[in-house]
Design a protein around this motif. Structure first.
Motif, PDB file in Angstrom:
ATOM      1  N   THR A   1       0.835  -1.206   0.000  1.00  0.00           N
ATOM      2  CA  THR A   1       0.000   0.000   0.000  1.00  0.00           C
ATOM      3  C   THR A   1       0.867   1.252   0.000  1.00  0.00           C
ATOM      4  OG1 THR A   1      -0.147  -0.131   2.415  1.00  0.00           O
ATOM      5  CG2 THR A   1      -1.987  -1.057   1.141  1.00  0.00           C
ATOM      6  N   GLN A   2       2.132   1.131   0.441  1.00  0.00           N
ATOM      7  CA  GLN A   2       2.965   2.331   0.614  1.00  0.00           C
ATOM      8  C   GLN A   2       3.222   3.055  -0.707  1.00  0.00           C
ATOM      9  OE1 GLN A   2       5.602  -0.206   3.061  1.00  0.00           O
ATOM     10  NE2 GLN A   2       5.984   1.638   4.254  1.00  0.00           N
ATOM     11  N   THR A   3       3.416   2.278  -1.799  1.00  0.00           N
ATOM     12  CA  THR A   3       3.599   2.890  -3.118  1.00  0.00           C
ATOM     13  C   THR A   3       2.404   3.786  -3.432  1.00  0.00           C
ATOM     14  OG1 THR A   3       4.842   0.996  -3.936  1.00  0.00           O
ATOM     15  CG2 THR A   3       3.782   2.377  -5.599  1.00  0.00           C
ATOM     16  N   HIS A   4       1.216   3.266  -3.179  1.00  0.00           N
ATOM     17  CA  HIS A   4      -0.009   3.937  -3.627  1.00  0.00           C
ATOM     18  C   HIS A   4      -0.443   5.041  -2.673  1.00  0.00           C
ATOM     19  CE1 HIS A   4       0.102   0.664  -6.436  1.00  0.00           C
ATOM     20  NE2 HIS A   4       0.114  -0.204  -5.435  1.00  0.00           N
ATOM     21  N   THR A   5      -0.253   4.843  -1.377  1.00  0.00           N
ATOM     22  CA  THR A   5      -0.582   5.939  -0.451  1.00  0.00           C
ATOM     23  C   THR A   5       0.403   7.093  -0.694  1.00  0.00           C
ATOM     24  OG1 THR A   5       0.680   4.909   1.352  1.00  0.00           O
ATOM     25  CG2 THR A   5      -1.680   4.479   1.302  1.00  0.00           C
ATOM     26  N   GLY A   6       1.610   6.750  -1.147  1.00  0.00           N
ATOM     27  CA  GLY A   6       2.594   7.778  -1.523  1.00  0.00           C
ATOM     28  C   GLY A   6       2.144   8.603  -2.722  1.00  0.00           C
ATOM     29  N   HIS A   7       1.185   8.052  -3.503  1.00  0.00           N
ATOM     30  CA  HIS A   7       0.638   8.782  -4.655  1.00  0.00           C
ATOM     31  C   HIS A   7      -0.723   9.394  -4.328  1.00  0.00           C
ATOM     32  CE1 HIS A   7       2.910   5.619  -7.308  1.00  0.00           C
ATOM     33  NE2 HIS A   7       3.731   6.459  -6.711  1.00  0.00           N
ATOM     34  N   GLY A   8      -1.102   9.382  -3.053  1.00  0.00           N
ATOM     35  CA  GLY A   8      -2.362  10.024  -2.659  1.00  0.00           C
ATOM     36  C   GLY A   8      -3.580   9.113  -2.648  1.00  0.00           C
ATOM     37  N   LEU A   9      -3.415   7.801  -2.918  1.00  0.00           N
ATOM     38  CA  LEU A   9      -4.555   6.889  -2.828  1.00  0.00           C
ATOM     39  C   LEU A   9      -4.723   6.430  -1.380  1.00  0.00           C
ATOM     40  CD1 LEU A   9      -3.837   6.838  -5.900  1.00  0.00           C
ATOM     41  CD2 LEU A   9      -4.490   4.436  -5.913  1.00  0.00           C
ATOM     42  N   SER A  10      -5.908   5.916  -1.055  1.00  0.00           N
ATOM     43  CA  SER A  10      -6.085   5.339   0.281  1.00  0.00           C
ATOM     44  C   SER A  10      -5.764   3.844   0.216  1.00  0.00           C
ATOM     45  CB  SER A  10      -7.524   5.534   0.768  1.00  0.00           C
ATOM     46  OG  SER A  10      -8.394   4.704   0.039  1.00  0.00           O
ATOM     47  N   ALA A  11      -5.317   3.306   1.365  1.00  0.00           N
ATOM     48  CA  ALA A  11      -5.037   1.865   1.439  1.00  0.00           C
ATOM     49  C   ALA A  11      -6.307   1.069   1.131  1.00  0.00           C
ATOM     50  CB  ALA A  11      -4.501   1.511   2.814  1.00  0.00           C
ATOM     51  N   GLU A  12      -7.450   1.645   1.495  1.00  0.00           N
ATOM     52  CA  GLU A  12      -8.738   0.974   1.305  1.00  0.00           C
ATOM     53  C   GLU A  12      -9.046   0.723  -0.173  1.00  0.00           C
ATOM     54  OE1 GLU A  12     -11.682   3.401   3.165  1.00  0.00           O
ATOM     55  OE2 GLU A  12     -13.207   1.818   3.019  1.00  0.00           O
ATOM     56  N   VAL A  13      -8.793   1.719  -1.011  1.00  0.00           N
ATOM     57  CA  VAL A  13      -9.029   1.565  -2.457  1.00  0.00           C
ATOM     58  C   VAL A  13      -8.203   0.396  -2.997  1.00  0.00           C
ATOM     59  CG1 VAL A  13      -8.414   2.647  -4.678  1.00  0.00           C
ATOM     60  CG2 VAL A  13      -9.777   3.898  -3.012  1.00  0.00           C
ATOM     61  N   VAL A  14      -6.943   0.343  -2.581  1.00  0.00           N
ATOM     62  CA  VAL A  14      -6.025  -0.702  -3.051  1.00  0.00           C
ATOM     63  C   VAL A  14      -6.529  -2.079  -2.599  1.00  0.00           C
ATOM     64  CG1 VAL A  14      -3.658  -1.592  -2.917  1.00  0.00           C
ATOM     65  CG2 VAL A  14      -4.067   0.899  -2.918  1.00  0.00           C
TER      66      VAL A  14
END
Ligand code: HPA
Ligand code: ZN
Length: 350
Positions: free
Chosen positions: A114-127
């Protein structure tokens, strides 16, 4: 340990390539972001309004030449920028599952972070929700089971790993285990001792990448400090006789990724790969694809190219497929069912 069924010895060598394709398997080391093919990446870039720094699918594929793990991780990270919505994560996972089904994969344990994506502003939940919905749909759509292993990125801090764990806890039931990925050298397992201890208390299954580029000492500490149940890669164990003995004695599975090792220059050629030596020494090795969109092949291709390069036999093929089920985290009933299917296919080739 299992006894090798006698019919395995009666399989003619020329039938091996077909057998490698047709034998049932489990895949235990595949990063879902590494299954994103250039075609799907371009489609997602278009629908999400993201500009890719390559003019075409072909130009992107031609850029997939790597010197080491880090040079790959940089390109891999750039590719994840197209992922924006829950549907993107669902579609990426479904595309992988369709490929896995074609390779007779009956069960897969998928790495993600999730860290890659939360680093791009997404939530862990979406992933997590997108990935998990694809896993839930896998039996009906692809005739296989799939579960999720959340990897911490080891180039980031311990505090950031704790944060990633914290964000995943509301979705605890959607995640089977915790792993450790990204730049290995300079980031030993010990850095994550406390967060792995916490994950263990929470009941997660534990795995970690170790001994891909890093030294055998990292495999020791993944086992003794992090208390992981499998080692991802682990090919450098071959350099340490005491460690080899430990892996054999405790039946510690290694999730080996031959085409990854070739493309990231861990080995110069597949003929030099240690897979056969590991198996012949009694190590519970498995074959996996790691990042198939980047490394030139999905699971069967990893088997085919490795068997073409090394003098391995039907007995090695059986060991690898059997180990994949025995090393997986599925329940005993499912495992026995898969092994029965495996035996039936091998018997039909004898
Ligand atoms: N090693 C470490 N991190 C990774 C890998 C790998 O092979 N693939 C994707 N993330
Ligand atoms: Zn990996």
């Amino acid at each position: 340990m299992y006894t090798l069924p006698s019919f395995v010895h009666h399989i003619p060598a020329q039938r091996l390539p077909d057998l490698l394709q047709r034998m049932p398997k489990a895949e235990l080391h595949m990063h879902i972001e590494g299954s994103l093919e250039p075609e799907l990446m371009f489609a997602m870039a278009a629908r999400n309004g993201v500009a890719l720094p390559y003019p075409s699918v072909q130009a992107l594929r031609e850029a997939y030449v790597f010197d080491n793990l880090q040079s790959f991780l940089d390109v891999y990270h750039a590719g994840t920028l197209v992922l924006k919505t829950e549907q993107d994560f669902y579609d990426m996972t479904s595309a992988y599952l369709a490929r896995a089904q074609a390779d007779q994969v009956l069960h897969t344990e998928i790495f993600f972070d999730t860290q890659t994506h939360t680093g791009h502003g997404l939530s862990a939940e979406v992933v997590i929700n997108g990935l998990h919905r694809a896993c839930i749909d896998a039996p009906a759509r692809f005739g296989m089971t799939a579960s999720l292993i959340l990897c911490f990125l080891r180039h980031l801090s311990e505090a950031e790993a704790f944060e990633s764990l914290e964000q995943a806890l509301p979705l605890r039931d959607k995640i089977l285990g915790i792993g450790l990925a990204s730049s290995e050298v300079g980031h030993p397992p010990e850095k994550f001792a406390r967060v792995f201890a916490r994950a263990r208390e929470l009941g997660f299954r534990l795995v970690a990448h170790a001994g891909e580029e890093g030294p055998p000492a990292y495999i020791w500490s993944a086992l003794d400090v992090l208390k992981v149940e499998r080692i991802d890669h682990g090919v450098r164990a071959i350099e340490d006789a005491a460690l080899m003995q430990r892996l054999v004695q405790d039946r510690v599975p290694l999730t080996v990724c031959p085409l990854s090792n070739l493309k990231l220059r861990v080995v110069d050629t597949l003929a030099q790969h240690h897979l056969q030596r590991l198996l012949d020494a009694g190590v519970m090795a498995t074959v996996n694809s790691d990042d198939p969109a980047y490394f030139g092949g999905y699971l069967t291709e990893n088997f085919s190219q490795t068997f073409a390069a090394l003098p391995m036999t039907a007995a090695h093929a059986y060991a690898l497929a059997r180990n994949s089920f025995d090393a997986s985290f599925i329940d005993e009933g499912a495992r026995r069912g898969h092994v029965a299917q495996l035996d039936a296919v091998f018997e039909s080739f004898a």
